[in-house]
Scaffold this motif. Structure first.
Motif, PDB file in Angstrom:
ATOM      1  N   SER A 136     -16.101  10.609  33.369  1.00 23.19           N
ATOM      2  CA  SER A 136     -17.375   9.912  32.821  1.00 23.19           C
ATOM      3  C   SER A 136     -18.627  10.708  31.318  1.00 23.19           C
ATOM      4  O   SER A 136     -19.708  11.421  31.019  1.00 23.19           O
ATOM      5  CB  SER A 136     -18.713   9.587  33.770  1.00 23.19           C
ATOM      6  N   SER A 190     -22.262   8.285  32.923  1.00 23.46           N
ATOM      7  CA  SER A 190     -21.733   6.753  33.458  1.00 23.46           C
ATOM      8  C   SER A 190     -21.427   6.642  31.883  1.00 23.46           C
ATOM      9  O   SER A 190     -22.445   6.246  30.965  1.00 23.46           O
ATOM     10  CB  SER A 190     -22.071   5.529  33.734  1.00 23.46           C
ATOM     11  N   GLY A 192     -21.218  12.017  38.598  1.00 22.53           N
ATOM     12  CA  GLY A 192     -20.846  10.174  37.682  1.00 22.53           C
ATOM     13  C   GLY A 192     -19.422  10.416  37.590  1.00 22.53           C
ATOM     14  O   GLY A 192     -18.750  11.501  38.223  1.00 22.53           O
ATOM     15  N   THR A 231     -30.912  15.191  39.807  1.00 22.53           N
ATOM     16  CA  THR A 231     -29.271  15.047  39.680  1.00 22.53           C
ATOM     17  C   THR A 231     -29.271  13.660  38.459  1.00 22.53           C
ATOM     18  O   THR A 231     -30.070  12.928  38.093  1.00 22.53           O
ATOM     19  CB  THR A 231     -28.814  13.960  40.344  1.00 22.53           C
ATOM     20  N   VAL A 232     -28.153  14.279  36.795  1.00 19.38           N
ATOM     21  CA  VAL A 232     -28.134  13.463  36.527  1.00 19.38           C
ATOM     22  C   VAL A 232     -27.385  13.281  36.616  1.00 19.38           C
ATOM     23  O   VAL A 232     -25.843  13.230  36.874  1.00 19.38           O
ATOM     24  CB  VAL A 232     -27.901  14.793  35.134  1.00 19.38           C
ATOM     25  N   VAL A 233     -26.903  11.378  36.196  1.00 20.10           N
ATOM     26  CA  VAL A 233     -25.736  10.138  36.172  1.00 20.10           C
ATOM     27  C   VAL A 233     -25.425  10.026  35.586  1.00 20.10           C
ATOM     28  O   VAL A 233     -25.872   9.636  34.692  1.00 20.10           O
ATOM     29  CB  VAL A 233     -26.548   9.474  37.668  1.00 20.10           C
ATOM     30  N   ARG A 275     -22.511   8.623  29.061  1.00 22.79           N
ATOM     31  CA  ARG A 275     -24.108   8.582  28.789  1.00 22.79           C
ATOM     32  C   ARG A 275     -25.004   8.823  29.916  1.00 22.79           C
ATOM     33  O   ARG A 275     -24.094   8.691  31.225  1.00 22.79           O
ATOM     34  CB  ARG A 275     -25.154   7.098  28.515  1.00 22.79           C
ATOM     35  N   ILE A 276     -26.057   9.416  29.738  1.00 27.49           N
ATOM     36  CA  ILE A 276     -27.149   9.617  30.527  1.00 27.49           C
ATOM     37  C   ILE A 276     -27.721   8.611  31.906  1.00 27.49           C
ATOM     38  O   ILE A 276     -28.140   7.259  31.227  1.00 27.49           O
ATOM     39  CB  ILE A 276     -28.204  10.705  30.857  1.00 27.49           C
ATOM     40  N   ALA A 277     -27.004   7.918  32.799  1.00 29.28           N
ATOM     41  CA  ALA A 277     -27.485   6.995  33.606  1.00 29.28           C
ATOM     42  C   ALA A 277     -28.534   6.800  34.055  1.00 29.28           C
ATOM     43  O   ALA A 277     -29.550   6.074  34.364  1.00 29.28           O
ATOM     44  CB  ALA A 277     -26.190   6.007  33.972  1.00 29.28           C
ATOM     45  N   ASP A 278     -28.702   7.929  34.957  1.00 24.56           N
ATOM     46  CA  ASP A 278     -29.849   7.871  35.635  1.00 24.56           C
ATOM     47  C   ASP A 278     -30.502   9.229  35.492  1.00 24.56           C
ATOM     48  O   ASP A 278     -29.367  10.008  35.076  1.00 24.56           O
ATOM     49  CB  ASP A 278     -29.746   7.321  36.748  1.00 24.56           C
ATOM     50  N   THR A 279     -31.549   9.764  35.891  1.00 24.66           N
ATOM     51  CA  THR A 279     -31.609  11.032  36.173  1.00 24.66           C
ATOM     52  C   THR A 279     -33.180  11.305  37.667  1.00 24.66           C
ATOM     53  O   THR A 279     -33.688  10.175  37.786  1.00 24.66           O
ATOM     54  CB  THR A 279     -32.768  11.598  35.205  1.00 24.66           C
ATOM     55  N   LEU A 280     -32.713  11.660  38.480  1.00 27.02           N
ATOM     56  CA  LEU A 280     -32.982  11.245  39.881  1.00 27.02           C
ATOM     57  C   LEU A 280     -33.778  12.527  40.042  1.00 27.02           C
ATOM     58  O   LEU A 280     -33.142  13.738  40.300  1.00 27.02           O
ATOM     59  CB  LEU A 280     -32.361  11.213  40.998  1.00 27.02           C
TER      60      LEU A 280
END
Ligand code: ADP
Ligand code: ADP
Length: 233
Positions: free
Chosen positions: A44, A215, A40, A211-213, A218-223
């Protein structure tokens, strides 16, 4: 089993008459034996997440558990003890003690926790990180990659529930970084170690299982890493 669990974690900082929300109601569950990367943009909340999850910092609200132990609400002394016993840290700048030998650096967490070394484990660990024969050297006599491998051994020596790594490859050249990441991956796959790594480097993040992204706190994405790549490892 869950190694770390965050529920509704908020961390606010007072900045003059302004309030900065570094973590905004973060829910996160990290299973045992998973290699997680946190990415991030700058600001972030990655460092705040790492510091709260590891018990270095206390959230403004919400709960954090390491294993079954809720660390939020613990007194500072209990939290420090828990951190020493159950958490390992790896930093970008290695943070080895320059006056101590590599061997004494690696076993320092045991001395701080008043624990005896398990010699069989120590022997295995030194083998894993490839530092046999270098234990009597000082940090300044080792390459950056060797120092980071020593720092990882120090983080693992007390067999922590989780290792937190803050930009562990940030100071390394590409090839050395790849070697250190290989080692992180093997500690996960061979020892079942749980690792949470903050990184800016997409190559490093690609080695993680998830991968936790972040932003804006907040956690915007978890890939998840593509399963084909996972099988190839
Ligand atoms: P990252 O690690 O992703 O760069 P941080 O967790 O360091 O992000 O910071 C998240 C937000 O919290 C930023 O806006 C930052 O300025 C703020 N922040 C972090 N630490 C403090 C502090 N000690 N006092 C005030 N604000 C802070
Ligand atoms: P010490 O044994 O030096 O008192 P602690 O037990 O408080 O250290 O902390 C455990 C680990 O966390 C140590 O490896 C220490 O270097 C690291 N640490 C302490 N404070 C911070 C911080 N503010 N940010 C990042 N890492 C820290």
């Amino acid at each position: 089993a869950t190694a770390i669990r965050l529920d509704g974690v908020c961390r606010r900082y007072r900045d003059g008459d302004r309030t900065v929300t570094a973590l905004d109601a973060v829910d996160l569950r990290i299973p045992v034996g998973r290699f997680t990367a946190v990415m991030g943009p700058s600001g972030s909340g990655k460092s705040t997440l790492l510091h709260c999850a590891s018990g270095l910092d206390t959230p403004t609200s919400g709960t954090i558990r390491i294993g079954d132990t809720e660390i939020t609400g613990m007194r500072e002394t209990a939290r420090t003890r828990l951190r020493r016993e159950r958490v390992g840290f790896v930093f970008q700048s290695y943070n080895l003690m320059p006056s101590l030998t590599i061997g004494d650096n690696i076993t320092l967490p045991l001395r701080l926790a008043d624990r005896r070394p398990d010699h069989a484990w120590l022997h295995d660990l030194i083998g894993h990180v490839g530092l046999r024969g270098l234990l009597n050297r000082r940090p300044s006599e080792l390459s950056g990659g060797q120092q980071q491998r020593a720092a990882l051994a120090r983080a693992l020596v007390a067999r922590p529930d989780v290792v937190f790594a803050d930009e562990p490859t940030g100071a390394l050249d590409l090839r050395t970084a790849a070697e250190v990441l290989d080692l992180f991956g093997r500690m996960v796959s061979e020892l079942g170690q749980t690792i949470v790594m903050v990184t800016h480097d997409p190559v490093a993040a690609a080695r993680a299982d998830v991968t936790v992204v972040m932003s804006d706190g907040r956690i915007a994405d978890t890939l998840a890493r593509p399963s084909a790549e996972r099988l190839a490892h």
